[in-house]
Design a protein around this motif. Structure first.
Motif, PDB file in Angstrom:
ATOM      1  N   GLU A 164       7.794 -51.651  36.604  1.00 38.10           N
ATOM      2  CA  GLU A 164       7.801 -50.964  37.900  1.00 38.10           C
ATOM      3  C   GLU A 164       8.656 -51.728  38.907  1.00 38.10           C
ATOM      4  O   GLU A 164       9.374 -51.126  39.723  1.00 38.10           O
ATOM      5  CB  GLU A 164       6.371 -50.829  38.422  1.00 38.10           C
ATOM      6  N   GLU A 165       8.584 -53.064  38.837  1.00 44.37           N
ATOM      7  CA  GLU A 165       9.387 -53.892  39.743  1.00 44.37           C
ATOM      8  C   GLU A 165      10.877 -53.672  39.504  1.00 44.37           C
ATOM      9  O   GLU A 165      11.655 -53.529  40.454  1.00 44.37           O
ATOM     10  CB  GLU A 165       9.020 -55.367  39.537  1.00 44.37           C
ATOM     11  N   MET A 166      11.301 -53.620  38.251  1.00 44.69           N
ATOM     12  CA  MET A 166      12.716 -53.407  37.948  1.00 44.69           C
ATOM     13  C   MET A 166      13.183 -52.031  38.419  1.00 44.69           C
ATOM     14  O   MET A 166      14.291 -51.884  38.965  1.00 44.69           O
ATOM     15  CB  MET A 166      12.975 -53.547  36.446  1.00 44.69           C
ATOM     16  N   GLN A 167      12.366 -51.034  38.236  1.00 43.99           N
ATOM     17  CA  GLN A 167      12.712 -49.693  38.696  1.00 43.99           C
ATOM     18  C   GLN A 167      12.837 -49.657  40.219  1.00 43.99           C
ATOM     19  O   GLN A 167      13.710 -48.976  40.769  1.00 43.99           O
ATOM     20  CB  GLN A 167      11.669 -48.695  38.206  1.00 43.99           C
ATOM     21  N   PHE A 168      11.980 -50.411  40.897  1.00 40.73           N
ATOM     22  CA  PHE A 168      12.047 -50.513  42.358  1.00 40.73           C
ATOM     23  C   PHE A 168      13.391 -51.107  42.793  1.00 40.73           C
ATOM     24  O   PHE A 168      14.019 -50.614  43.738  1.00 40.73           O
ATOM     25  CB  PHE A 168      10.881 -51.367  42.852  1.00 40.73           C
ATOM     26  N   TYR A 169      13.854 -52.148  42.094  1.00 37.93           N
ATOM     27  CA  TYR A 169      15.133 -52.758  42.452  1.00 37.93           C
ATOM     28  C   TYR A 169      16.293 -51.791  42.237  1.00 37.93           C
ATOM     29  O   TYR A 169      17.254 -51.765  43.018  1.00 37.93           O
ATOM     30  CB  TYR A 169      15.361 -54.035  41.629  1.00 37.93           C
ATOM     31  N   ARG A 170      16.229 -51.000  41.195  1.00 34.46           N
ATOM     32  CA  ARG A 170      17.259 -49.996  40.955  1.00 34.46           C
ATOM     33  C   ARG A 170      17.277 -48.965  42.080  1.00 34.46           C
ATOM     34  O   ARG A 170      18.334 -48.551  42.557  1.00 34.46           O
ATOM     35  CB  ARG A 170      17.063 -49.315  39.606  1.00 34.46           C
ATOM     36  N   GLU A 171      16.096 -48.576  42.514  1.00 39.00           N
ATOM     37  CA  GLU A 171      16.007 -47.601  43.609  1.00 39.00           C
ATOM     38  C   GLU A 171      16.565 -48.167  44.912  1.00 39.00           C
ATOM     39  O   GLU A 171      17.068 -47.406  45.752  1.00 39.00           O
ATOM     40  CB  GLU A 171      14.556 -47.176  43.801  1.00 39.00           C
ATOM     41  N   LEU A 172      16.498 -49.487  45.061  1.00 39.74           N
ATOM     42  CA  LEU A 172      17.030 -50.131  46.259  1.00 39.74           C
ATOM     43  C   LEU A 172      18.537 -50.370  46.184  1.00 39.74           C
ATOM     44  O   LEU A 172      19.111 -50.954  47.096  1.00 39.74           O
ATOM     45  CB  LEU A 172      16.329 -51.470  46.491  1.00 39.74           C
ATOM     46  N   SER A 173      19.168 -49.956  45.096  1.00 39.09           N
ATOM     47  CA  SER A 173      20.611 -50.111  44.910  1.00 39.09           C
ATOM     48  C   SER A 173      21.007 -51.566  44.664  1.00 39.09           C
ATOM     49  O   SER A 173      22.093 -52.001  45.069  1.00 39.09           O
ATOM     50  CB  SER A 173      21.384 -49.556  46.120  1.00 39.09           C
ATOM     51  N   MET A 174      20.153 -52.316  43.980  1.00 40.58           N
ATOM     52  CA  MET A 174      20.504 -53.659  43.567  1.00 40.58           C
ATOM     53  C   MET A 174      21.447 -53.613  42.362  1.00 40.58           C
ATOM     54  O   MET A 174      21.310 -52.747  41.490  1.00 40.58           O
ATOM     55  CB  MET A 174      19.262 -54.467  43.190  1.00 40.58           C
ATOM     56  N   THR A 175      22.363 -54.578  42.281  1.00 40.96           N
ATOM     57  CA  THR A 175      23.197 -54.715  41.093  1.00 40.96           C
ATOM     58  C   THR A 175      22.407 -55.297  39.928  1.00 40.96           C
ATOM     59  O   THR A 175      22.691 -55.009  38.764  1.00 40.96           O
ATOM     60  CB  THR A 175      24.404 -55.621  41.398  1.00 40.96           C
ATOM     61  N   GLY A 176      21.408 -56.121  40.250  1.00 39.85           N
ATOM     62  CA  GLY A 176      20.638 -56.763  39.193  1.00 39.85           C
ATOM     63  C   GLY A 176      19.485 -57.565  39.745  1.00 39.85           C
ATOM     64  O   GLY A 176      19.086 -57.416  40.904  1.00 39.85           O
ATOM     65  N   VAL A 177      18.959 -58.470  38.908  1.00 45.31           N
ATOM     66  CA  VAL A 177      17.805 -59.273  39.279  1.00 45.31           C
ATOM     67  C   VAL A 177      17.956 -60.682  38.714  1.00 45.31           C
ATOM     68  O   VAL A 177      18.500 -60.873  37.629  1.00 45.31           O
ATOM     69  CB  VAL A 177      16.490 -58.644  38.752  1.00 45.31           C
ATOM     70  N   LYS A 178      17.485 -61.656  39.495  1.00 43.77           N
ATOM     71  CA  LYS A 178      17.290 -63.012  38.977  1.00 43.77           C
ATOM     72  C   LYS A 178      15.808 -63.143  38.641  1.00 43.77           C
ATOM     73  O   LYS A 178      14.960 -63.094  39.522  1.00 43.77           O
ATOM     74  CB  LYS A 178      17.720 -64.083  39.973  1.00 43.77           C
ATOM     75  N   PHE A 179      15.538 -63.341  37.359  1.00 53.69           N
ATOM     76  CA  PHE A 179      14.197 -63.176  36.796  1.00 53.69           C
ATOM     77  C   PHE A 179      13.612 -64.543  36.450  1.00 53.69           C
ATOM     78  O   PHE A 179      14.260 -65.363  35.780  1.00 53.69           O
ATOM     79  CB  PHE A 179      14.313 -62.303  35.540  1.00 53.69           C
ATOM     80  N   LYS A 180      12.373 -64.785  36.867  1.00 51.95           N
ATOM     81  CA  LYS A 180      11.733 -66.080  36.657  1.00 51.95           C
ATOM     82  C   LYS A 180      11.212 -66.240  35.229  1.00 51.95           C
ATOM     83  O   LYS A 180      10.515 -65.359  34.702  1.00 51.95           O
ATOM     84  CB  LYS A 180      10.581 -66.272  37.647  1.00 51.95           C
ATOM     85  N   VAL A 181      11.559 -67.374  34.617  1.00 53.84           N
ATOM     86  CA  VAL A 181      11.041 -67.760  33.308  1.00 53.84           C
ATOM     87  C   VAL A 181      10.698 -69.244  33.370  1.00 53.84           C
ATOM     88  O   VAL A 181      10.917 -69.896  34.372  1.00 53.84           O
ATOM     89  CB  VAL A 181      12.069 -67.490  32.177  1.00 53.84           C
TER      90      VAL A 181
END
Length: 381
Positions: A164-181
């Motif tokens: 759901e978080e990734m879909q939210f970023y797409r809806e916000l017109s983000m190019t991508g995400v820096k993801f915590k590991v």
């Protein structure tokens, strides 16, 4: 033109949620507002930094040492003023005992103080010459691709919530995400990233940040097993004590580009990462490693070795830096208001994001006025 005053204001804001990365927890959003006043009536102004434990020491250093050092100087002589703060500041007694590891904390306090004043000086210089900072620094592009910082570890957050978080970023017109590991086992983290990739799609940029959470062998395992997920980089893959040899081991064995540099407090440390072939990308933080003056030196040095430049957070300044150089990559933001309410509330006008890019302000300097009510509300005692 002469400097008449250097003002620094610490802000402290307790977050409503706790956010966890590979090796840390964030419960507060601290920052510094720095202003350089002149006899011409122009004021350089910036906010930046996220120091928590030693914020008061950074403020004291600017007030008691840098302001007397700079008052009466021409603010346009930025290189001279930077050298004055760095070399004379290095002689200030902050409890240094000439023991490298023990003294790093005090050196970091010095560099954050230099950074705060230097950034305000560059905003001022843009106002003096009526030019946006990114153009003053080179003006390579007028918009920069923007990625969200997310994928945090939080109680009750499973794969469905990550999707759901990734879909939210797409809806916000983000190019991508820096993801915590880096906090869980390698296998569990790969499962988390796999869920993010499935939700975001193949055309969405995903980069991963381990926050120095792994041994070299764990980092290599992650990179090899995560290779099919098409990750843009793995950031700070190895622990603090193995930043040269350990990181080089990862880079030589990894199919994923390696990023580091946010833990460096000067261009010298970044030089060592490049010369030792530890990185493909440097993500130096302008608020930690000496301000705009040092960041642009690092960027040009990196370019000669075909190393690209990212930036650790602080988009209000990073946007200008990454737009100014040909080897710049993504600007990072926190779309989740709860993670960085200051970035939303402090600027009077919001930044423009469109089709995956953040657009540059065209006003002089940083092009950013600050909200005085927010400054007053969160000003530390």
């Amino acid at each position: 033109m002469k400097i008449t005053r250097v003002e620094i204001i610490p802000l402290v804001r307790k977050l409503q949620q706790v956010f966890e990365g590979g090796t840390y927890r964030i419960a507060n959003r601290n920052t510094l507002v720095t202003r350089v006043h002149t006899d011409a009536g122009l004021i350089g102004e910036v906010f930046g930094g996220d120091e928590d434990m030693s914020q008061e020491k950074v403020v004291t250093l600017v007030q008691e040492h840098f302001e007397p050092m700079l008052v009466g100087e021409d603010p346009r002589n930025i290189e001279r003023l930077w050298n004055k703060m760095f070399f004379e500041g290095s002689k200030i007694d902050l409890g240094n005992r000439c023991i490298h590891i023990l003294d790093l904390h005090n050196h970091a306090i010095l560099m954050q103080a230099v950074s705060a004043v230097d950034m305000a000086l560059w905003d001022l210089l843009g106002k003096v010459y009526d030019t946006p900072l990114y153009k003053l620094l080179g003006g390579f592009r007028d918009k920069v691709p923007v990625i969200a910082i997310g994928g945090y570890y939080q109680t009750g957050k499973g794969q469905e919530q990550l999707k759901e978080e990734m879909q939210f970023y797409r809806e916000l017109s983000m190019t991508g995400v820096k993801f915590k590991v880096g906090r869980l086992s390698v296998a569990e983290d790969i499962q988390r990233v796999q869920a993010a990739r499935e939700a975001a799609g193949d055309d969405f940029v995903i980069v991963c940040d381990a926050n120095q959470g792994w041994t070299p062998h764990e980092a290599i395992q992650f990179c090899r097993e995560a290779a099919p997920l098409n990750l843009g980089w793995i950031e700070e893959p190895v622990r603090w004590y193995d930043q040269l040899e350990g990181m080089r081991m990862v880079r030589e064995s990894s199919p994923i580009p390696v990023t580091a540099g946010q833990g460096e407090i000067s261009g010298f440390g970044c030089r060592d990462l490049v010369l030792n072939r530890c990185v493909d990308i440097l993500n130096v933080d302008v608020t930690i490693a000496g301000g705009v003056t040092e960041w642009k030196r690092i960027a040009h040095m990196a370019g000669f070795s075909h190393v690209r430049m990212a930036h650790h957070e602080e988009p209000q300044v990073a946007l200008h830096l990454l737009a100014a150089v040909p080897n710049g990559l993504y600007v990072e933001i926190f779309p989740n208001y709860e993670r960085d309410p200051m970035w939303v509330d402090l600027p009077v006008e919001p930044y423009r994001i469109h089709n995956g890019y953040m657009e540059l302000p065209e006003r002089p300097g940083l092009g950013m006025d600050l909200n005085e009510e927010i400054i007053s509300k969160y000003r530390a005692n």
